[in-house]
Scaffold this motif. Structure first.
Motif, mmCIF file in Angstrom:
data_model
loop_
_atom_site.group_PDB
_atom_site.id
_atom_site.type_symbol
_atom_site.label_atom_id
_atom_site.label_comp_id
_atom_site.label_asym_id
_atom_site.label_seq_id
_atom_site.Cartn_x
_atom_site.Cartn_y
_atom_site.Cartn_z
ATOM 1 N N MET A 1 0.273 -0.887 0.045
ATOM 2 C CA MET A 1 -0.173 -0.055 0.127
ATOM 3 C C MET A 1 0.847 1.507 0.069
ATOM 4 O O MET A 1 1.910 1.856 0.711
ATOM 5 C CB MET A 1 -0.914 0.045 1.538
ATOM 6 N N THR A 2 0.890 2.198 -1.037
ATOM 7 C CA THR A 2 1.987 3.165 -1.385
ATOM 8 C C THR A 2 0.853 4.626 -0.077
ATOM 9 O O THR A 2 -0.300 4.098 0.036
ATOM 10 C CB THR A 2 1.382 4.118 -2.453
ATOM 11 N N ALA A 3 1.767 5.494 0.312
ATOM 12 C CA ALA A 3 1.547 6.475 1.074
ATOM 13 C C ALA A 3 1.196 7.320 0.602
ATOM 14 O O ALA A 3 0.636 7.279 -0.503
ATOM 15 C CB ALA A 3 2.720 7.035 2.141
ATOM 16 N N LEU A 4 0.093 8.104 1.266
ATOM 17 C CA LEU A 4 -0.394 9.631 0.620
ATOM 18 C C LEU A 4 0.349 10.299 0.590
ATOM 19 O O LEU A 4 1.105 10.489 1.271
ATOM 20 C CB LEU A 4 -1.761 10.097 1.956
ATOM 21 N N ASP A 5 -0.710 10.664 -1.036
ATOM 22 C CA ASP A 5 0.382 12.104 -1.511
ATOM 23 C C ASP A 5 -0.743 13.780 -0.656
ATOM 24 O O ASP A 5 -1.079 13.654 -1.121
ATOM 25 C CB ASP A 5 0.421 12.161 -2.401
ATOM 26 N N THR A 6 0.074 13.463 0.022
ATOM 27 C CA THR A 6 -0.896 14.538 1.318
ATOM 28 C C THR A 6 -1.081 15.936 0.512
ATOM 29 O O THR A 6 -1.982 16.851 0.783
ATOM 30 C CB THR A 6 -0.562 14.734 2.788
ATOM 31 N N ALA A 7 0.428 16.239 -0.154
ATOM 32 C CA ALA A 7 0.056 17.816 -0.876
ATOM 33 C C ALA A 7 -0.697 17.547 -1.936
ATOM 34 O O ALA A 7 -1.528 18.666 -2.178
ATOM 35 C CB ALA A 7 1.375 17.690 -1.710
ATOM 36 N N GLU A 294 -12.886 6.216 -2.984
ATOM 37 C CA GLU A 294 -12.656 5.188 -3.967
ATOM 38 C C GLU A 294 -10.895 5.586 -4.227
ATOM 39 O O GLU A 294 -10.289 4.649 -4.186
ATOM 40 C CB GLU A 294 -13.353 5.008 -4.636
ATOM 41 N N ALA A 295 -11.075 6.334 -4.764
ATOM 42 C CA ALA A 295 -9.928 6.776 -5.616
ATOM 43 C C ALA A 295 -8.936 7.127 -4.608
ATOM 44 O O ALA A 295 -7.880 6.308 -5.210
ATOM 45 C CB ALA A 295 -10.378 7.784 -6.323
ATOM 46 N N THR A 296 -8.832 7.422 -3.685
ATOM 47 C CA THR A 296 -7.819 8.001 -2.716
ATOM 48 C C THR A 296 -7.594 6.655 -1.935
ATOM 49 O O THR A 296 -6.477 6.222 -1.649
ATOM 50 C CB THR A 296 -8.324 8.841 -1.280
ATOM 51 N N GLY A 297 -8.334 6.155 -1.319
ATOM 52 C CA GLY A 297 -8.745 4.507 -0.567
ATOM 53 C C GLY A 297 -9.068 5.258 0.455
ATOM 54 O O GLY A 297 -7.757 5.007 1.392
ATOM 55 N N ALA A 303 -4.815 4.520 7.592
ATOM 56 C CA ALA A 303 -3.406 3.668 7.739
ATOM 57 C C ALA A 303 -2.276 5.369 8.257
ATOM 58 O O ALA A 303 -1.798 5.512 8.927
ATOM 59 C CB ALA A 303 -2.363 2.814 6.271
ATOM 60 N N HIS A 304 -2.682 6.504 6.984
ATOM 61 C CA HIS A 304 -2.359 6.921 7.155
ATOM 62 C C HIS A 304 -2.892 8.174 8.390
ATOM 63 O O HIS A 304 -2.046 8.587 9.360
ATOM 64 C CB HIS A 304 -2.484 8.706 6.191
ATOM 65 N N MET A 382 -8.510 14.159 12.733
ATOM 66 C CA MET A 382 -7.403 13.876 11.530
ATOM 67 C C MET A 382 -8.515 13.397 10.312
ATOM 68 O O MET A 382 -9.248 12.935 10.261
ATOM 69 C CB MET A 382 -6.138 13.644 11.921
ATOM 70 N N ALA A 383 -7.701 13.509 9.200
ATOM 71 C CA ALA A 383 -8.489 13.448 8.462
ATOM 72 C C ALA A 383 -7.508 13.501 6.992
ATOM 73 O O ALA A 383 -6.652 13.484 7.309
ATOM 74 C CB ALA A 383 -9.492 14.434 7.088
ATOM 75 N N ALA A 384 -7.861 12.910 6.044
ATOM 76 C CA ALA A 384 -6.865 12.296 5.037
ATOM 77 C C ALA A 384 -6.164 13.252 4.664
ATOM 78 O O ALA A 384 -4.763 13.763 3.998
ATOM 79 C CB ALA A 384 -7.657 12.221 3.205
ATOM 80 N N TYR A 385 -6.497 15.187 4.871
ATOM 81 C CA TYR A 385 -5.384 15.811 4.109
ATOM 82 C C TYR A 385 -4.251 16.258 5.688
ATOM 83 O O TYR A 385 -3.191 17.434 5.010
ATOM 84 C CB TYR A 385 -6.247 17.007 4.004
ATOM 85 N N ASN A 386 -4.259 15.817 6.936
ATOM 86 C CA ASN A 386 -3.945 16.431 7.800
ATOM 87 C C ASN A 386 -2.368 15.881 7.835
ATOM 88 O O ASN A 386 -1.975 14.869 7.795
ATOM 89 C CB ASN A 386 -4.323 16.224 9.044
#
Ligand code: PMP
Length: 406
Positions: A1-7, A294-297, A303-304, A382-386
């Motif tokens: 599983m690749t890490a989230l690209d928060t930027a 779905e696209a972000t996962g 996990a983030h 927290m959420a995906a963008y933090n």
């Protein structure tokens, strides 16, 4: 599983570029509502710009398109939830209305002396609707307690189940403690006793993969605005065989087959429970939020958030006077805390001056506050963008204000 690209994620959320008192906004009030990504905002704008028409009403092109968008969203939500029948997905105004629908309509099938099981960590919207129906129909409410970590007392839960138990209503994730309740296990136990289960998924839907079939849930309720979608839209998933037996919740247009003064024949599912014109623009925009998730996962997001939670909690614990409420293993990224005996509002106001948005107060969970022995807490979620930089800034701010509040 690749890490989230928060930027990359942050670029999709226009609100995150706001400045508060000259500081970059650090938005940590995601439990109350998440921010909205551009595809959702665009869908709302487009819905009013050139394609507004009422659904299920007209033969004209715009109405046909609007109906198709709404029904495609229903299909999408059903698939996202693992439901095999889209007629089991009912659009409501939010978690609150979804729960009120079940309490009122499933509650109408209950008889005096029947029992409802709740837990001490429920949001008011999973307490008050049950109190209203209990009062009307002479039902009894029983409440499952928890330990000091915020873990439900499952032995007490099991001992409460009996032949009078008609429904268990439990939150999947506590909006105060972050506890992820063992809902699959609780559903299996409740079913053995012949009771149905409503899961309040408001705090789970954007943070964990939900599969209503795998859970074997009878009802699953959530709000779009907490999953990167528009406000004013909610979903109730309901098992078809129960929904079929339940009387309508509200009467009006859309929910009928025929009306005469001699009587009305109700529409089939899901329309039986969808009286009146829905927010069809919002529903179509909800599809964009589901597609975004779905696209972000959702697993990658989870996990983030888990890493952020661990990082932030460890550093918070080092701060003099810090009291953290909710330490259940595997908890979700919601941190409730107090600094010494400082009032939650004072902490929240000082954080706001530094550009940090947190929630303060009782979080619509007064019985839980009573159990914790406090009138309120400060809550960072927290959420995906933090980001970890935001976590550092938050910790830095807490370190700065803690001595002022002690
Ligand atoms: N249940 C839980 C666990 C919640 O966190 C919330 C929102 N704070 C609700 C229900 C109510 O959601 P809404 O106000 O969107 O109906």
């Amino acid at each position: 599983m690749t890490a989230l690209d928060t930027a990359d994620i942050r670029r999709q959320f226009p609100a995150l570029s706001r400045k508060i008192y000259g500081h970059e906004l650090i938005y940590l009030d995601n439990t109350a509502t998440t921010q909205t990504p551009s595809p959702v905002i665009d869908a709302i704008r487009d819905g009013y710009l050139d394609s507004k028409a009422n659904v299920h009403r007209g033969v004209h092109t715009l109405s046909q398109e609007a109906t198709a968008r709404q029904e495609a969203t229903r299909e999408l939500v059903a698939r996202y939830l693992g439901a095999d029948d889209s007629a089991e997905v009912i659009f409501t105004r939010g978690t609150t209305e979804s729960i009120n629908l079940v309490a009122s309509s499933y509650g109408a099938l209950m008889n005096e002396g029947d029992e409802i099981v709740l837990t001490v960590m429920e949001h008011h919207s999973n307490i008050v609707p049950w109190q209203l129906i209990a009062e009307r129909r002479g039902l009894k409410i029983r409440v499952v307690g928890m330990d000091d970590r915020g873990v439900l007392d499952l032995d007490a839960f099991r001992s409460m189940l009996n032949e009078r138990t008609r429904i268990v209503a439990v939150t999947h994730v506590s909006n105060v403690l972050g506890t992820v309740n063992p809902v699959a296990e609780m559903i299996a136990e409740a079913h053995k006793a012949g009771a149905a289960v409503l899961v309040d998924g408001a705090q789970a839907i954007a943070h964990t993969k939900v599969d209503v079939k795998a859970l074997d849930a009878d009802f699953y309720a959530f709000s779009s605005h907490k999953m990167y979608g528009p406000c004013g839209i909610g979903v109730l998933y309901g098992r078809r065989e129960l929904l079929e037996k339940m009387p309508p919740y509200q009467g009006g247009g859309e929910m009928i087959k025929t009306v005469s003064f001699g009587g009305t024949v109700f529409a089939d599912l899901p329309f039986k429970f969808e009286a009146g014109t829905p927010d069809f623009v919002g529903i179509a925009a909800l599809a964009k939020a589901v597609e975004w998730l779905e696209a972000t996962g959702v697993e990658r997001i989870a996990a983030h958030e888990e890493q952020l939670l661990e990082y932030t909690t460890e550093r918070m614990a080092e701060i003099e006077g810090m009291r953290i409420f909710g330490t259940a293993p595997g908890k979700s990224a919601i941190i409730s805390f107090l600094i010494g005996n400082a009032h939650s509002y004072d902490t929240g106001l000082l954080l706001d001056k530094l550009g940090i948005a947190v929630r303060t107060g009782h979080h619509c969970a007064q019985p839980l506050m009573e159990r914790l022995g406090v009138s309120g807490t400060v809550r960072a979620s927290m959420a995906a963008y933090n980001t970890f930089e935001e976590a550092d800034a938050f910790i830095g701010a807490l370190r700065r204000i803690a001595p002022m509040l002690a």
